[in-house]
Design an enzyme around this catalytic site. Structure first.
Site, mmCIF file in Angstrom:
data_model
loop_
_atom_site.group_PDB
_atom_site.id
_atom_site.type_symbol
_atom_site.label_atom_id
_atom_site.label_comp_id
_atom_site.label_asym_id
_atom_site.label_seq_id
_atom_site.Cartn_x
_atom_site.Cartn_y
_atom_site.Cartn_z
ATOM 1 N N HIS A 30 -4.174 11.686 0.602
ATOM 2 C CA HIS A 30 -2.250 10.856 0.389
ATOM 3 C C HIS A 30 -2.361 10.899 -1.527
ATOM 4 O O HIS A 30 -2.876 11.519 -1.893
ATOM 5 C CB HIS A 30 -1.817 9.372 1.089
ATOM 6 C CG HIS A 30 -2.724 8.792 1.942
ATOM 7 N ND1 HIS A 30 -3.938 8.860 0.717
ATOM 8 C CD2 HIS A 30 -3.568 8.703 3.042
ATOM 9 C CE1 HIS A 30 -4.996 7.073 1.470
ATOM 10 N NE2 HIS A 30 -4.683 8.119 2.352
ATOM 11 N N HIS A 49 -3.676 -3.842 7.640
ATOM 12 C CA HIS A 49 -4.092 -3.258 7.963
ATOM 13 C C HIS A 49 -3.205 -3.449 10.037
ATOM 14 O O HIS A 49 -3.853 -4.472 10.123
ATOM 15 C CB HIS A 49 -5.341 -3.010 9.033
ATOM 16 C CG HIS A 49 -5.345 -1.328 9.488
ATOM 17 N ND1 HIS A 49 -6.261 -0.344 8.740
ATOM 18 C CD2 HIS A 49 -5.185 -1.257 11.209
ATOM 19 C CE1 HIS A 49 -5.980 0.615 9.243
ATOM 20 N NE2 HIS A 49 -5.762 0.673 10.347
ATOM 21 N N ASP A 50 -2.274 -2.602 10.014
ATOM 22 C CA ASP A 50 -1.022 -2.527 10.922
ATOM 23 C C ASP A 50 -0.475 -4.016 11.161
ATOM 24 O O ASP A 50 0.502 -4.572 11.883
ATOM 25 C CB ASP A 50 -1.494 -2.856 12.382
ATOM 26 C CG ASP A 50 -2.496 -0.961 12.630
ATOM 27 O OD1 ASP A 50 -3.145 -1.113 13.602
ATOM 28 O OD2 ASP A 50 -1.914 -0.805 11.886
ATOM 29 N N HIS A 57 -5.437 3.511 -1.601
ATOM 30 C CA HIS A 57 -6.719 3.620 -0.699
ATOM 31 C C HIS A 57 -6.862 5.660 -0.650
ATOM 32 O O HIS A 57 -6.700 5.715 -0.068
ATOM 33 C CB HIS A 57 -6.927 3.379 0.524
ATOM 34 C CG HIS A 57 -8.238 3.512 1.261
ATOM 35 N ND1 HIS A 57 -8.581 2.629 2.367
ATOM 36 C CD2 HIS A 57 -9.130 4.716 1.145
ATOM 37 C CE1 HIS A 57 -9.367 2.982 2.956
ATOM 38 N NE2 HIS A 57 -10.168 4.067 2.079
ATOM 39 N N GLU A 69 -8.341 0.386 -2.707
ATOM 40 C CA GLU A 69 -9.804 0.061 -1.917
ATOM 41 C C GLU A 69 -10.549 1.559 -1.589
ATOM 42 O O GLU A 69 -9.901 2.934 -1.832
ATOM 43 C CB GLU A 69 -8.687 0.006 -0.285
ATOM 44 C CG GLU A 69 -7.847 -1.280 -0.767
ATOM 45 C CD GLU A 69 -7.043 -2.066 0.735
ATOM 46 O OE1 GLU A 69 -7.060 -1.160 1.587
ATOM 47 O OE2 GLU A 69 -6.968 -3.356 0.806
ATOM 48 N N THR A 87 -7.872 6.544 9.737
ATOM 49 C CA THR A 87 -8.142 5.683 9.037
ATOM 50 C C THR A 87 -8.875 4.375 9.388
ATOM 51 O O THR A 87 -10.112 4.809 9.596
ATOM 52 C CB THR A 87 -6.674 4.894 9.691
ATOM 53 O OG1 THR A 87 -6.039 3.686 8.776
ATOM 54 C CG2 THR A 87 -6.491 4.348 11.170
ATOM 55 N N ASN A 128 0.801 -1.375 -0.265
ATOM 56 C CA ASN A 128 -0.443 -0.271 0.420
ATOM 57 C C ASN A 128 1.345 1.751 0.095
ATOM 58 O O ASN A 128 1.680 1.461 0.865
ATOM 59 C CB ASN A 128 -0.927 0.129 1.186
ATOM 60 C CG ASN A 128 -1.671 0.969 1.533
ATOM 61 O OD1 ASN A 128 -1.654 2.406 0.945
ATOM 62 N ND2 ASN A 128 -3.257 0.965 1.269
#
Ligand SMILES: CC(=O)[C@@H](O)[C@H](O)COP(=O)(O)O
Ligand SMILES: NCC(=O)COP(=O)(O)O
Length: 238
Positions: A50, A190-191, A43, A70, A100, A7
């Site tokens: 961003h 995610h994370d 995303h 996404e 987020t 990502n």
């Protein structure tokens, strides 16, 4: 085989901070694929904090691996994805002002909406995935939406793992078993990071793709992005 989809949101964050084109997002996407990543994820959020919508269009010519876009399927997001036609679209129920992603879909409450959105993307040859919590009922609901895959939202696992609690993976194992038994493909994200990704992969049979961004870019500040991509690829080997 579990594919690594990088990502690149946070590369765009750095680029936007000065208003120019440094770092060059398109060149970095090319290089990340040359280092061996099997996909690029973006995303584009409604405020374009961003990734900008134009980035999605420009990246189409650059991404020769798997291109995953996404986002929350608001009208302008749907129009963008149908225009760009990436490999995969991952639907995320994010509030427009969310810092987020912070929740998976209620696939029961939003069944009809998701069915309509998913069928539109599938009609256009785009693989679909929906962001879900590791909740068996939500996984069962995901099947009814017609989605090809789910993306397990891994923040809870990552948070527990960071505190030394490896039992945080248990709900994901159950969710993955249910998903596989019902014919859904399994992605996750995610994370995830260099510390936790191998343990997660070892516990989730049939994991097709992980999308990793925030930690990967942060780790690259210390270790270099080519090195970090290869560290992840090694962690994801069967
Ligand atoms: C759905 C998901 O977990 C990622 O797309 C994450 O939301 C990245 O978004 P940010 O880079 O804006 O945190
Ligand atoms: N779908 C997860 C993703 O694309 C990256 O999430 P993160 O690694 O930035 O938390």
């Amino acid at each position: 085989m579990t594919k690594l989809s990088v990502n690149i949101n946070k590369i765009a964050t750095l680029r936007n901070s000065r208003g120019g084109n440094v770092p060059d997002l398109l060149k970095m996407a090319q290089d990340i694929q040359d280092y061996g990543a099997q996909g690029i994820t973006i995303h584009p959020r409604p405020d374009e904090r961003h990734i900008r919508y134009q980035d999605a269009r420009d990246l189409k010519t650059v991404v020769h691996t798997e291109f995953n876009i996404e986002g929350n399927p608001i009208k302008k997001f749907m129009e963008l994805v149908l225009e760009v036609k990436p490999t995969q679209v991952t639907l995320v129920p994010d509030a427009e002002d969310a810092i987020t992603s912070n929740a998976g879909w209620d696939t029961i409450k939003h069944k009809g909406f998701l069915q309509d959105v998913i069928s539109e993307f599938k009609r256009n040859g785009i693989r679909t995935s929906i962001f879900t919590d590791p909740d068996v009922q939500m996984i069962e609901g995901a099947v009814a939406t017609g989605t090809d895959r789910i993306e397990l939202y891994t923040e809870a696992f990552a948070s527990a793992y960071e505190k030394g609690d490896k039992n945080g993976v248990t709900p994901y194992v159950e969710a993955a078993k249910t998903a596989s038994a019902m014919g859904l493909g399994i992605n996750a994200g995610h994370d995830l990071n260099l510390d936790n990704v191998r343990f997660f992969k070892e516990n989730i049979p049939g994991l097709l793709e992980v999308s990793i961004g925030h930690a990967l870019i942060a780790e690259s500040l210390y270790l270099g992005i080519e090195n970090v991509v290869n560290l992840y690829l090694n962690k994801l080997k069967d």
